[in-house]
Scaffold this motif. Structure first.
Motif, PDB file in Angstrom:
ATOM      1  N   LEU A  58     -42.810 159.720 -35.037  1.00 19.06           N
ATOM      2  CA  LEU A  58     -43.856 159.726 -34.022  1.00 19.06           C
ATOM      3  C   LEU A  58     -43.462 160.707 -32.937  1.00 19.06           C
ATOM      4  O   LEU A  58     -42.344 160.635 -32.419  1.00 19.06           O
ATOM      5  CB  LEU A  58     -44.040 158.327 -33.415  1.00 19.06           C
ATOM      6  CG  LEU A  58     -44.406 157.207 -34.392  1.00 19.06           C
ATOM      7  CD1 LEU A  58     -44.304 155.853 -33.708  1.00 19.06           C
ATOM      8  CD2 LEU A  58     -45.813 157.426 -34.925  1.00 19.06           C
ATOM      9  N   LEU A  94     -49.150 154.117 -30.627  1.00 18.98           N
ATOM     10  CA  LEU A  94     -48.326 155.220 -30.129  1.00 18.98           C
ATOM     11  C   LEU A  94     -47.642 154.911 -28.805  1.00 18.98           C
ATOM     12  O   LEU A  94     -46.706 155.594 -28.415  1.00 18.98           O
ATOM     13  CB  LEU A  94     -49.185 156.481 -29.976  1.00 18.98           C
ATOM     14  CG  LEU A  94     -49.696 157.072 -31.275  1.00 18.98           C
ATOM     15  CD1 LEU A  94     -50.717 158.168 -31.005  1.00 18.98           C
ATOM     16  CD2 LEU A  94     -48.551 157.588 -32.117  1.00 18.98           C
ATOM     17  N   TYR A 147     -52.523 156.217 -36.601  1.00 20.44           N
ATOM     18  CA  TYR A 147     -51.927 156.185 -35.270  1.00 20.44           C
ATOM     19  C   TYR A 147     -53.015 156.055 -34.210  1.00 20.44           C
ATOM     20  O   TYR A 147     -54.106 156.575 -34.362  1.00 20.44           O
ATOM     21  CB  TYR A 147     -51.130 157.470 -35.010  1.00 20.44           C
ATOM     22  CG  TYR A 147     -50.132 157.771 -36.089  1.00 20.44           C
ATOM     23  CD1 TYR A 147     -48.935 157.079 -36.170  1.00 20.44           C
ATOM     24  CD2 TYR A 147     -50.401 158.747 -37.044  1.00 20.44           C
ATOM     25  CE1 TYR A 147     -48.026 157.361 -37.173  1.00 20.44           C
ATOM     26  CE2 TYR A 147     -49.488 159.025 -38.046  1.00 20.44           C
ATOM     27  CZ  TYR A 147     -48.308 158.335 -38.106  1.00 20.44           C
ATOM     28  OH  TYR A 147     -47.404 158.611 -39.104  1.00 20.44           O
TER      29      TYR A 147
END
Length: 139
Positions: free
Chosen positions: A74, A96, A131
């Motif tokens: 990420l 996130l 995400y």
């Protein structure tokens, strides 16, 4: 995966279950979300104030090798979490901001269009993640 299953895997493969490994496993199990190595190190600093990133990464690498943890990337950084306890094939939504995950039963590989596009190909595996921001972080 549960901590006792992880310990059993370590034993079966001839690895010791040291205090640091136990603390890392307990920490990962207590936080059902993706975390960076830095977050794990910070979470263990009270118990092990002199623990190094090298120790964290070496154990995370071992845990990945044994299937104890899952890894995703990420924002250009690796994040780690305990392997899911779900035995069925599934994918994840990953927040996130907080790193929490949500189980998604849908698999794009089962879609007819994907099957047609890849006809004749030999697929060895796949990974599908969505995400965004969870309801709590979105508020």
């Amino acid at each position: 995966m549960k901590v006792d299953e992880a310990i059993q895997l370590l034993k079966e493969h001839g690895y010791k279950y040291t205090g640091k490994r136990m603390e890392m496993l307990d920490f990962l199990a207590a936080h059902d979300k993706y975390m960076t190595a830095k977050e794990i190190l910070e979470g263990l600093k009270d118990t092990y104030p002199n623990m190094s990133f090298d120790t964290i990464y070496r154990n995370l690498s071992l845990f990945e090798e044994l299937g104890i943890i899952e890894i995703t990337e990420l924002s250009g950084e690796k994040h780690f979490r305990f392997t899911c306890t779900h035995d069925d094939h599934h994918h994840h939504f990953i927040c996130l901001q907080c790193g929490k995950t949500r189980h998604i039963d849908l698999c794009p590989m089962e879609h007819e269009h994907v099957q047609n596009e890849l006809q004749g190909y030999s697929i060895s595996g796949h990974k599908f993640e969505i995400y965004g921001y969870c309801n709590e972080c979105n508020a």
